[in-house]
Motif scaffolding. Structure first.
Motif, PDB file in Angstrom:
ATOM      1  N   GLY A 152      72.964 -20.408   3.809  1.00 27.34           N
ATOM      2  CA  GLY A 152      74.379 -20.113   3.952  1.00 27.34           C
ATOM      3  C   GLY A 152      74.806 -19.691   5.345  1.00 27.34           C
ATOM      4  N   PHE A 153      73.976 -19.949   6.364  1.00 32.68           N
ATOM      5  CA  PHE A 153      74.358 -19.564   7.720  1.00 32.68           C
ATOM      6  C   PHE A 153      73.715 -20.510   8.733  1.00 32.68           C
ATOM      7  CE2 PHE A 153      70.213 -17.634   7.523  1.00 32.68           C
ATOM      8  CZ  PHE A 153      69.754 -17.612   8.827  1.00 32.68           C
ATOM      9  N   SER A 154      74.258 -20.443   9.930  1.00 34.77           N
ATOM     10  CA  SER A 154      73.689 -21.177  11.054  1.00 34.77           C
ATOM     11  C   SER A 154      73.481 -20.191  12.206  1.00 34.77           C
ATOM     12  CB  SER A 154      74.625 -22.302  11.498  1.00 34.77           C
ATOM     13  OG  SER A 154      75.793 -21.746  12.090  1.00 34.77           O
ATOM     14  N   TYR A 155      72.858 -20.675  13.256  1.00 31.05           N
ATOM     15  CA  TYR A 155      72.673 -19.817  14.431  1.00 31.05           C
ATOM     16  C   TYR A 155      74.022 -19.397  15.019  1.00 31.05           C
ATOM     17  CZ  TYR A 155      67.569 -20.150  14.908  1.00 31.05           C
ATOM     18  OH  TYR A 155      66.214 -20.024  14.734  1.00 31.05           O
ATOM     19  N   SER A 156      75.044 -20.200  14.828  1.00 31.53           N
ATOM     20  CA  SER A 156      76.374 -19.841  15.333  1.00 31.53           C
ATOM     21  C   SER A 156      76.894 -18.561  14.685  1.00 31.53           C
ATOM     22  CB  SER A 156      77.370 -20.975  15.075  1.00 31.53           C
ATOM     23  OG  SER A 156      77.001 -22.124  15.777  1.00 31.53           O
ATOM     24  N   HIS A 157      76.605 -18.387  13.405  1.00 31.70           N
ATOM     25  CA  HIS A 157      77.026 -17.165  12.715  1.00 31.70           C
ATOM     26  C   HIS A 157      76.356 -15.935  13.335  1.00 31.70           C
ATOM     27  CE1 HIS A 157      77.758 -20.184   9.434  1.00 31.70           C
ATOM     28  NE2 HIS A 157      78.916 -19.534   9.452  1.00 31.70           N
ATOM     29  N   ILE A 158      75.059 -16.055  13.601  1.00 26.38           N
ATOM     30  CA  ILE A 158      74.326 -14.937  14.212  1.00 26.38           C
ATOM     31  C   ILE A 158      74.849 -14.681  15.616  1.00 26.38           C
ATOM     32  CG2 ILE A 158      72.073 -14.112  14.995  1.00 26.38           C
ATOM     33  CD1 ILE A 158      70.829 -15.857  12.764  1.00 26.38           C
ATOM     34  N   ALA A 159      74.998 -15.750  16.397  1.00 29.18           N
ATOM     35  CA  ALA A 159      75.453 -15.623  17.782  1.00 29.18           C
ATOM     36  C   ALA A 159      76.802 -14.905  17.848  1.00 29.18           C
ATOM     37  CB  ALA A 159      75.536 -16.999  18.431  1.00 29.18           C
ATOM     38  N   GLU A 160      77.694 -15.262  16.948  1.00 24.06           N
ATOM     39  CA  GLU A 160      79.017 -14.641  16.928  1.00 24.06           C
ATOM     40  C   GLU A 160      78.917 -13.147  16.632  1.00 24.06           C
ATOM     41  OE1 GLU A 160      82.936 -14.842  14.106  1.00 24.06           O
ATOM     42  OE2 GLU A 160      81.956 -16.756  14.578  1.00 24.06           O
ATOM     43  N   LYS A 161      78.105 -12.786  15.645  1.00 24.75           N
ATOM     44  CA  LYS A 161      77.980 -11.368  15.266  1.00 24.75           C
ATOM     45  C   LYS A 161      77.263 -10.547  16.335  1.00 24.75           C
ATOM     46  CE  LYS A 161      78.310 -11.655  10.265  1.00 24.75           C
ATOM     47  NZ  LYS A 161      79.446 -10.782  10.037  1.00 24.75           N
ATOM     48  N   VAL A 162      76.246 -11.142  16.970  1.00 22.04           N
ATOM     49  CA  VAL A 162      75.472 -10.410  17.971  1.00 22.04           C
ATOM     50  C   VAL A 162      76.167 -10.421  19.328  1.00 22.04           C
ATOM     51  CG1 VAL A 162      73.240 -10.345  19.190  1.00 22.04           C
ATOM     52  CG2 VAL A 162      73.301 -10.852  16.760  1.00 22.04           C
ATOM     53  N   GLY A 163      76.986 -11.448  19.567  1.00 22.52           N
ATOM     54  CA  GLY A 163      77.669 -11.557  20.846  1.00 22.52           C
ATOM     55  C   GLY A 163      76.812 -12.232  21.907  1.00 22.52           C
ATOM     56  N   ILE A 164      76.022 -13.219  21.482  1.00 19.22           N
ATOM     57  CA  ILE A 164      75.183 -13.984  22.400  1.00 19.22           C
ATOM     58  C   ILE A 164      75.409 -15.471  22.138  1.00 19.22           C
ATOM     59  CG2 ILE A 164      73.430 -12.184  22.645  1.00 19.22           C
ATOM     60  CD1 ILE A 164      71.711 -13.656  20.591  1.00 19.22           C
ATOM     61  N   ARG A 165      74.818 -16.298  22.975  1.00 26.64           N
ATOM     62  CA  ARG A 165      74.934 -17.744  22.792  1.00 26.64           C
ATOM     63  C   ARG A 165      73.836 -18.243  21.842  1.00 26.64           C
ATOM     64  NH1 ARG A 165      74.779 -20.672  28.200  1.00 26.64           N
ATOM     65  NH2 ARG A 165      72.651 -20.072  27.826  1.00 26.64           N
ATOM     66  N   ASN A 166      74.077 -19.378  21.204  1.00 27.69           N
ATOM     67  CA  ASN A 166      73.077 -19.997  20.329  1.00 27.69           C
ATOM     68  C   ASN A 166      71.760 -20.206  21.060  1.00 27.69           C
ATOM     69  OD1 ASN A 166      74.971 -20.141  18.330  1.00 27.69           O
ATOM     70  ND2 ASN A 166      74.901 -22.356  18.109  1.00 27.69           N
ATOM     71  N   ALA A 167      71.838 -20.613  22.324  1.00 29.18           N
ATOM     72  CA  ALA A 167      70.631 -20.871  23.107  1.00 29.18           C
ATOM     73  C   ALA A 167      69.754 -19.623  23.201  1.00 29.18           C
ATOM     74  CB  ALA A 167      70.991 -21.372  24.504  1.00 29.18           C
ATOM     75  N   SER A 168      70.375 -18.465  23.221  1.00 23.43           N
ATOM     76  CA  SER A 168      69.604 -17.214  23.280  1.00 23.43           C
ATOM     77  C   SER A 168      68.801 -17.012  22.002  1.00 23.43           C
ATOM     78  CB  SER A 168      70.532 -16.020  23.494  1.00 23.43           C
ATOM     79  OG  SER A 168      71.216 -16.142  24.713  1.00 23.43           O
ATOM     80  N   ILE A 169      69.371 -17.383  20.873  1.00 22.42           N
ATOM     81  CA  ILE A 169      68.652 -17.265  19.603  1.00 22.42           C
ATOM     82  C   ILE A 169      67.488 -18.252  19.595  1.00 22.42           C
ATOM     83  CG2 ILE A 169      68.808 -17.424  17.086  1.00 22.42           C
ATOM     84  CD1 ILE A 169      71.822 -16.753  17.426  1.00 22.42           C
TER      85      ILE A 169
END
Length: 192
Positions: free
Chosen positions: A29-46
Motif C-alpha cells: 500500500g505504499f511506494s518510496y514516494s510516500h516515505i520520501a514525502e513524510k521524511v522530507g527526502i528524495r526517492n533517490a536517498s531511500i
C-alpha cells in the motif's frame, strides 16, 4: 555529527516511517514516494539505503525481530512471574491497536503472497521467536504453579499468539480498542 551517524539516523528514520506506513496500509500500500514525502527526502536517498522495496522489507522484518528479542529479554530480566510476563507481552501487541493499526508482522502476513522469499523467511523467524518465547513462559508458568491450562504448551502458545493477532484485526476493523482488551482479558483469566 559524523556522516556515519547521519547515515544511521536517516536509515532508521526511513525504517520508522516505512513501518508506520506498513502498519496502516500494508506492504503493498505504499511506494518510496510516500516515505520520501513524510521524511522530507528524495526517492533517490531511500534507494541509497534500500535499493529496492524487497531490501526495505527485509530490513524492516530483521529490525522488528531484533526489537522483539530485546523486548522479551527485558521482560525475562525484569519480571519473575510468568503470568505477569504474559501481561507485559500483551502490552507489546497493544501498541499498534492504540492507533487502530496492526503490528508489522500481522500486516506483512496479509501481503505474504507478494513478499520476497527473504521477507517471508524473516516473517517466519519472527513468528517462530514469538511462539518459542510464549511456549517457554507458558511451560515454566504451569510448572511453577503460576498458570493453569490443559494440553501442550506449544498448542497454548499458538492459540495465544493467534488470539492477539485476531484481537488487533478486530479492534482495527471496528475502530474499537475495547475489542482487543476483551480478548486479552479473556486470555489472561483463562490462564490464571
Amino acid at each position: 555529527m559524523t556522516k556515519t551517524n547521519n547515515n544511521k539516523n536517516t536509515s532508521e528514520l526511513i525504517l520508522d516511517t516505512a513501518q508506520a506506513i506498513v502498519q496502516q496500509y500494508g506492504f503493498n500500500g505504499f511506494s518510496y514516494s510516500h516515505i520520501a514525502e513524510k521524511v522530507g527526502i528524495r526517492n533517490a536517498s531511500i534507494h541509497y539505503y534500500f535499493p529496492n522495496k524487497e531490501d526495505l522489507g527485509e530490513a524492516l522484518i530483521k529490525r522488528y525481530l531484533r526489537n522483539f528479542q530485546q523486548f522479551v529479554a527485558g521482560i525475562d530480566a525484569e519480571i519473575p512471574n510468568n503470568l505477569e510476563k504474559l501481561r507485559k507481552f500483551i502490552l507489546l501487541y497493544s501498541g499498534p491497536v492504540q492507533d487502530y493499526c496492526a503490528c508489522l508482522s500481522v500486516m506483512l502476513s496479509t501481503d505474504l503472497a507478494t513478499l520476497s522469499g527473504k521477507v517471508q523467511v524473516g516473517l517466519s523467524q519472527f513468528f517462530t521467536a514469538n511462539l518459542a518465547w510464549l511456549e517457554r513462559v507458558l511451560d515454566e508458568g504451569r510448572r511453577e504453579g503460576q498458570l493453569s491450562f490443559e494440553g501442550a504448551a506449544d498448542v497454548q502458545a499458538h492459540q495465544f499468539l493467534a488470539a492477539l493477532q485476531g484481537a488487533q484485526l478486530l479492534s482495527r476493523s471496528f475502530h474499537d480498542i475495547s475489542k482487543y482488551e476483551k480478548i486479552t482479558e479473556g486470555l489472561i483469566s483463562a490462564l490464571a
